[in-house]
Design an enzyme around this catalytic site. Structure first.
Site, PDB file in Angstrom:
ATOM      1  N   LYS A  65       0.634   4.691   7.039  1.00 44.63           N
ATOM      2  CA  LYS A  65       0.017   5.500   5.996  1.00 44.63           C
ATOM      3  C   LYS A  65       0.504   6.944   6.085  1.00 44.63           C
ATOM      4  O   LYS A  65       1.028   7.382   7.115  1.00 44.63           O
ATOM      5  CB  LYS A  65      -1.514   5.476   6.125  1.00 44.63           C
ATOM      6  CG  LYS A  65      -2.130   4.103   5.927  1.00 44.63           C
ATOM      7  CD  LYS A  65      -1.955   3.579   4.518  1.00 44.63           C
ATOM      8  CE  LYS A  65      -2.503   2.182   4.352  1.00 44.63           C
ATOM      9  NZ  LYS A  65      -1.681   1.145   4.983  1.00 44.63           N
ATOM     10  N   SER A  78       0.803  -1.222   0.000  1.00 42.28           N
ATOM     11  CA  SER A  78       0.000   0.000   0.000  1.00 42.28           C
ATOM     12  C   SER A  78       0.837   1.274   0.000  1.00 42.28           C
ATOM     13  O   SER A  78       0.341   2.333  -0.370  1.00 42.28           O
ATOM     14  CB  SER A  78      -0.956   0.014   1.198  1.00 42.28           C
ATOM     15  OG  SER A  78      -0.243   0.141   2.409  1.00 42.28           O
TER      16      SER A  78
END
Length: 224
Positions: free
Chosen positions: A174, A137
């Site tokens: 993230k 990701s």
């Protein structure tokens, strides 16, 4: 004659010294010598003593005579190592960050190895931890299997890459952006296979879930 235990201890000390001097970690040494990571770990921990042909292969990596690895290290090497230790500190490489457990408790149970950071980074009592990434990701900047060292903190600037724990889940990694009513967590790879899309959390959700910023990325370590 030295006992086998003595040989293992001497070899372990010398091996770790030369790994430090040449900046070669266990993963890299295992790759260069053609053995498993666990085998190198056993050498470093003084559990096993390698065969003579393996010792020669290790000596070739460091470009030293094999006797240098199996005999007491000369004082100049010890002095060099001592000097280097003053410049770096070890931080825990965690296997995972489960939900609801304080980081201090996690370090005791979930530390699987260690990474190093410059000693000057720890001025003012700053603390660090490391995680090995799983998934794509955050590619291409951060790849599956990379290790990231984080400054342990709940404070961050908008746009920084952070270790985040969202209620009921293990920590995720993230990019965090501050918005008027909360924050947004964004994967750098919007076409990732892990199913993570940008996600907004309101101030109310941050407080109630909760959404916790655990650390800010400070160092990326890639093992080839």
């Amino acid at each position: 004659m030295k006992t086998d235990l003595g040989n293992r201890e001497i070899f372990s000390r010398n091996l770790k010294k030369y790994m430090k001097i040449f900046d070669i970690d266990r993963y890299k040494l295992a790759e260069l010598v053609g053995v498993k990571y666990s085998t190198v770990a056993d050498w470093c921990n003084g559990v096993y003593y390698p065969r003579i042909d393996t010792i020669e292969a290790i000596a070739n990596v460091f470009k030293v005579d094999k006797a240098t690895l199996i005999e007491e290290a000369p004082s100049e090497v010890n002095e060099l190592l001592a000097s280097m230790k003053k410049k770096v500190v070890r931080v825990p490489l965690l296997g995972s960050i489960p939900a609801g457990i304080p980081l201090e408790a996690i370090e005791n149970e979930y530390t699987v190895d260690y990474e190093e950071v410059p000693a000057e980074w720890t001025k003012g009592g700053k603390k660090y931890f490391a995680l090995t990434l799983s998934g794509d990701s955050m590619a291409p900047q951060y790849a599956d299997g990379d290790t990231v060292v984080f400054l342990k903190t709940s404070e961050f600037n908008s746009g920084q890459d952070c270790c985040v724990r969202i209620g009921g889940s293990e920590a995720t990694f993230k990019r965090v952006t501050i918005e008027d009513d909360g924050i947004m967590l964004t994967p750098l790879n919007i076409h990732n296979n892990t199913g993570f899309l940008p996600k907004r959390y309101s101030k109310e959700e941050i407080a109630n879930l909760p959404v916790e910023i655990i650390g800010v990325a400070k160092k990326l370590v890639k093992y080839l």
